[in-house]
Design a protein around this motif. Structure first.
Motif, short mmCIF file in Angstrom:
data_model
loop_
_atom_site.label_atom_id
_atom_site.label_comp_id
_atom_site.label_asym_id
_atom_site.label_seq_id
_atom_site.Cartn_x
_atom_site.Cartn_y
_atom_site.Cartn_z
N LEU A 550 0.89 -1.43 -0.30
CA LEU A 550 0.07 0.14 0.12
C LEU A 550 1.21 1.47 0.11
O LEU A 550 0.28 2.09 -0.90
N GLU A 551 1.95 0.90 0.35
CA GLU A 551 2.92 2.44 0.59
C GLU A 551 3.22 2.75 -0.62
O GLU A 551 3.87 3.75 -1.27
N LYS A 552 3.94 1.84 -1.16
CA LYS A 552 4.31 1.78 -2.78
C LYS A 552 2.95 2.45 -4.17
O LYS A 552 3.66 3.44 -4.11
N LEU A 553 1.96 1.42 -3.39
CA LEU A 553 0.72 2.27 -4.37
C LEU A 553 0.25 3.76 -3.64
O LEU A 553 0.16 5.21 -4.90
N GLN A 554 0.72 4.08 -2.56
CA GLN A 554 0.44 5.69 -2.43
C GLN A 554 2.02 6.72 -2.78
O GLN A 554 1.67 7.80 -2.61
N LYS A 555 2.59 5.97 -3.58
CA LYS A 555 3.45 7.11 -3.72
C LYS A 555 3.31 7.36 -4.97
O LYS A 555 3.69 7.82 -6.50
N THR A 556 1.94 6.70 -5.89
CA THR A 556 1.12 6.57 -7.26
C THR A 556 -0.07 8.13 -7.32
O THR A 556 -0.20 8.19 -6.06
N SER A 557 -0.33 8.36 -7.86
CA SER A 557 -2.13 9.15 -8.15
C SER A 557 -2.69 8.37 -7.88
O SER A 557 -3.79 8.75 -7.60
N MET A 558 -2.76 6.61 -7.17
CA MET A 558 -3.95 5.83 -7.22
C MET A 558 -4.35 5.57 -6.21
O MET A 558 -3.05 5.81 -4.87
N ARG A 559 -5.60 6.42 -6.02
CA ARG A 559 -6.21 6.82 -4.51
C ARG A 559 -6.67 5.88 -3.84
O ARG A 559 -7.41 5.82 -4.50
N ILE A 560 -6.59 5.24 -2.74
CA ILE A 560 -7.46 3.76 -1.75
C ILE A 560 -7.80 5.05 -0.57
O ILE A 560 -6.10 4.61 0.31
N CYS A 561 -9.24 4.51 -0.14
CA CYS A 561 -9.34 5.08 0.57
C CYS A 561 -10.58 4.51 1.76
O CYS A 561 -11.28 3.00 0.66
N VAL A 562 -10.95 4.49 2.87
CA VAL A 562 -11.77 3.67 3.34
C VAL A 562 -12.94 4.41 4.30
O VAL A 562 -12.23 6.14 4.56
N THR A 563 -13.85 4.16 4.47
CA THR A 563 -14.85 4.94 5.18
C THR A 563 -15.89 4.46 5.72
O THR A 563 -16.37 3.35 5.50
N ARG A 564 -16.45 4.65 6.74
CA ARG A 564 -18.51 3.97 7.43
C ARG A 564 -19.20 5.00 7.04
O ARG A 564 -20.75 4.37 6.97
N ASN A 565 -18.92 5.72 6.28
CA ASN A 565 -20.44 6.30 6.49
C ASN A 565 -20.46 6.84 4.74
O ASN A 565 -19.69 7.65 3.99
N PHE A 566 -21.86 6.69 4.50
CA PHE A 566 -22.23 6.56 2.40
C PHE A 566 -22.45 8.61 2.78
O PHE A 566 -22.18 8.48 1.77
N GLU A 567 -22.17 9.16 3.45
CA GLU A 567 -22.69 10.47 3.46
C GLU A 567 -20.90 11.21 2.90
O GLU A 567 -20.99 11.82 1.58
N LYS A 568 -20.25 10.84 3.29
CA LYS A 568 -18.47 10.72 2.56
C LYS A 568 -18.24 11.12 1.27
O LYS A 568 -17.99 11.39 0.45
N ILE A 569 -19.35 9.33 1.36
CA ILE A 569 -19.15 8.63 0.21
C ILE A 569 -19.81 9.95 -1.41
O ILE A 569 -19.24 9.90 -2.58
N GLN A 570 -20.50 10.37 -0.81
CA GLN A 570 -21.83 11.11 -1.40
C GLN A 570 -20.92 12.39 -1.92
O GLN A 570 -21.14 12.64 -3.09
N LYS A 571 -20.62 12.95 -0.71
CA LYS A 571 -19.58 14.14 -1.00
C LYS A 571 -18.62 13.99 -2.03
O LYS A 571 -18.47 14.62 -2.58
N ARG A 572 -18.70 13.20 -1.90
CA ARG A 572 -16.62 12.66 -2.87
C ARG A 572 -17.02 12.94 -4.00
O ARG A 572 -16.29 13.38 -5.11
N ALA A 573 -18.56 11.64 -4.49
CA ALA A 573 -18.90 11.51 -5.82
C ALA A 573 -19.49 13.41 -6.27
O ALA A 573 -19.03 12.98 -7.57
N LEU A 574 -19.94 14.08 -5.30
CA LEU A 574 -20.26 15.81 -5.66
C LEU A 574 -18.44 16.72 -6.41
O LEU A 574 -18.40 17.49 -7.25
N GLU A 575 -17.55 15.75 -5.72
CA GLU A 575 -16.44 16.68 -5.72
C GLU A 575 -15.83 16.34 -7.17
O GLU A 575 -15.11 16.84 -8.10
N ILE A 576 -16.17 14.68 -7.45
CA ILE A 576 -15.53 14.25 -8.28
C ILE A 576 -16.42 14.72 -10.27
O ILE A 576 -15.68 14.76 -11.38
#
Length: 724
Positions: A550-576
């Motif tokens: 994961l540390e190797k991937l974090q040195k690339t532009s691929m972003r992997i993240c985690v959440t337990r809050n679906f509202e945060k996902i909806q907010k991220r979707a609006l940003e995308i």
């Protein structure tokens, strides 16, 4: 004049004939969920009373017959304006020498600020962020002014010769929608990206990742910018934090510049360099294509050419076409096994073979897949851009229909001599097929009939590791080995990895490593598979090694993240939607997921046969065409294997959890179906391997707030994954 039409998949499209609609009209369309499609240059929505009424109002009843069905858009030619977007006269906002910035007064800075503002408003014209028609906020204007002043202050001490270099502001990366690095400094050997942030340190929270942005620009130039690739230009990328308290340093391979080291770094970068003598060509560069599967289909069938995917895949395609020509001339029977890592482009190579062999109006090759959703999506895409509504059915066929026609009637011969079998590792065994022979044996029998009629026959298997998800598919390569032994005048061509596993074939086995695709293209050469193997495998993997990957991937532009809050996902979707409107994102889920786990945050969700919250047959084309962004339906592994999204949102359904430091398969669906499989735990693991290898740009893991998933969530947190 604007016109509207209906397509065969339940959509309605408005075409403004190359003219940008007014802000009032755009807002009217957006209010009923019309979206801009930058590929087809039209506005589209799902057909409803509301969307049809808006289309009629905008276009006028006399504009176009309202019930016309359009299954194939008009192709772009030099005589048509349809689907041509009005574009700015150049690909950047401003090009100015360093010395001119150093010596500029306030009036000059304001002139440049106006040029930047006008340019950004032009390139953002389809997505203006407010009702004034202005995409540029006051905050952005102050950022530009801050950038000018920082450069003037900190580069005033550069040598006179170094101050002659030009800086390019707001360069639009070709082939992207909103990707514009702040500043570029070009030399004959280097392209240096400078991303300015008016901050004390790069932001990597609140859904923003400044470092990933800088990495993405670097990777994009290295992988996609034609002039950069052709001239082997070295790409550098820096983050420049202009706040007086900012601290210099290095983060995930990106240098952090401040007022303390900005001039020194620029001086070092320019040492031994010469001013760029081809800046005009560089700034006007085209994109070296790296399309996803659906974009590749669009290019092939609309423009009549095979797009560049990668040198490795191009070489593989060339080799396979050479083997086909040799078999045709020398009356051979061939099995060619093409294998590779997840996302390496096996499907793209297979589709390219079909296109190349059929492009003269013949039907020499067909792509066969037991993956019904993949067949549906690819047929839909080909029909949308091809010359007739049956082109998709000729190019790709469902394995079920092929078997009913040719497996069980031993006199019929297909029109095609080249059969490309998708997901060869998932071939059915005799018990699953229920006819006393396996799928590979059935294909060989059809191949024998083809040879008897045409003096050559070719089977091509696209083989992926660790992606078996159905019953009756677990025997893998051994089924192909058994079939080869029954047909002793067939040759097999395979990479060393697969060839070593095929026993007892003697000189009929030809090793060619060019038919192995080792690099993931799905995420712009970023290979997530090594992390996935360490993160979710039950054996030969550790949490410590998963953290390192994961540390190797974090040195690339691929972003992997985690959440337990679906509202945060909806907010991220609006940003995308705002930052990357061309991205596709959507919910993916395991075939074994439990609705009871998901209802913790998705109240009322139902799973199973044709439920309201999962995609099913007949609906996959629409879902992958854009309905996925509504976040109302999830696509199970049955539907997303072989396909991809820019940002998949993986919904953890409680069927594969961490328990006492180990991965455990569980749940009602697992218990109910486990007896169908020889190794049900591997099937569940494979489900998650498929889910976690669908991403092109970003990936979000959604772990519902159910206590049974607490350890799973903590596992990913301890791994070092970002939280949104």
């Amino acid at each position: 004049m604007a016109s509207y039409s209906f397509n065969d998949m339940g959509g309605i499209e408005i075409d403004f004939d190359g003219v940008k609609p007014s802000l009032e009209i755009r807002n009217k369309m957006k209010a009923v969920k019309y979206r801009w499609n930058p590929t087809k240059m039209i506005w589209w929505a799902y057909k409803s009373d509301e969307t049809e009424a808006v289309a009629k109002e905008i276009c006028g009843e006399v504009a176009v017959a309202t019930a016309v069905k359009v299954s194939t858009p008009t192709p772009v030619t030099k005589n048509t304006k349809k689907y041509i977007r009005k574009t700015p006269p150049k690909d950047y906002a401003l090009k100015v020498k360093i010395k001119d910035i150093v010596n500029a007064d306030k009036a000059q800075l304001e002139v440049w600020e106006k040029l930047l503002k006008d340019y950004v408003n032009e390139v953002m014209s389809e997505d203006n962020s407010d009702h004034s028609g202005n995409s540029v906020s006051k905050s952005q204007e102050s950022v530009w002014m801050n950038c000018f002043r920082f450069i003037a202050k900190n580069l005033a001490g550069l040598s006179a010769s170094d101050q002659e270099y030009e800086l390019v502001f707001e360069y639009s990366l070709p082939g992207t929608v909103h990707e514009r690095p702040d500043v570029f400094l070009l030399t004959n050997n280097k392209a240096i990206s400078l991303e300015f942030k008016r901050k004390e340190a790069p932001q990597i929270d609140s859904n923003k990742d400044d470092v990933a942005q800088a990495i993405r620009y670097k990777e994009w130039l290295q992988n996609h910018h034609k002039e950069t690739k052709d001239r082997a230009i070295e790409v550098k990328s820096y983050l420049v934090c202009t706040h007086k308290n900012a601290e210099m340093g290095m983060l995930r391979g990106i240098g952090i510049l401040t007022g303390d080291n900005f001039r020194d770094v620029i001086t070092d970068e320019l040492r031994g360099e010469a001013q760029c003598t081809f800046s005009a060509e560089w700034l006007a560069s085209s994109k070296t294509e790296m399309p996803d599967m659906l974009q590749a289909i669009e290019i092939m069938y609309r423009e009549g050419r095979i797009p560049y995917i990668s040198d490795v895949n191009k070489n593989c395609l060339s080799k396979v076409l050479g083997y086909i020509d040799d078999a045709r001339k020398n009356q051979k029977k061939l099995l060619i096994l093409i294998n590779g890592v997840p996302g390496a482009g096996k499907t793209a190579v297979g589709q390219s073979i079909v296109y190349e062999e059929n492009k003269n109006g013949e039907a020499n090759a067909v792509y066969l897949s037991g993956n019904g959703p993949l067949v549906e999506v690819l047929q839909y895409q080909i029909n949308q851009v091809g010359n007739n509504e049956h082109m998709g059915e000729n190019a790709i066929q469902g394995m079920k229909e092929f078997k009913s026609t040719f497996f069980y009637k031993d006199t019929k011969v297909p029109e095609q001599s080249i059969l490309i079998f998708d997901e060869a590792q998932r071939a059915w065994d005799a018990e699953k097929l229920g006819k006393g022979f396996t799928e590979p044996e059935g294909l060989f029998r059809v191949g024998e009939r083809i040879y008897a009629e045409r003096d050559y026959a070719i089977l091509i298997g696209l083989y992926g590791n660790g992606q078996v998800i159905y019953t009756g598919e677990e025997a893998g390569l051994s089924l192909w080995e058994d079939a080869l032994k029954e047909h002793n005048d067939w040759f097999v061509i395979a990479s060393e990895d697969l060839a070593n596993k095929l026993q007892g074939l003697g000189k009929r086995k030809i090793v060619d490593n060019d038919v192995f695709l080792p690099v993931s293209l799905r995420a712009d050469f970023i290979d997530c598979s090594k992390w996935v193997e360490q993160a979710i495998c039950r054996t030969n993997a550790t949490a410590e090694q998963a953290k390192k990957e994961l540390e190797k991937l974090q040195k690339t532009s691929m972003r992997i993240c985690v959440t337990r809050n679906f509202e945060k996902i909806q907010k991220r979707a609006l940003e995308i939607d705002a930052d990357h409107p061309e991205w596709n994102y959507g919910l993916l889920i395991s075939n074994f997921a439990e609705a009871t786990v998901l209802t913790a945050q998705k109240a009322g969700w139902t799973l199973g046969f044709k439920p309201k919250n999962t995609v099913y047959d007949g609906k996959y084309g629409l879902w992958f065409a854009g309905e996925c962004k509504d976040l109302r339906k999830a696509c199970q592994v049955y539907g997303n294997q072989g396909l991809e999204l820019d940002c998949p949102i993986i919904m953890w359904g409680g069927d594969y959890i961490r328990q006492d430091g180990q991965w455990v398969s569980r749940g009602w669906t697992y218990d109910n179906q486990s007896l169908k499989y020889k190794d049900p735990n591997s099937i569940v693991e494979n489900n998650h391997r498929v889910l976690l290898t669908r991403a092109r740009k970003e990936m979000i893991l959604f772990i519902p707030n159910d206590s049974i998933l607490d350890e799973t969530y903590q596992y990913f947190i301890d791994m070092g994954m970002d939280i949104i």
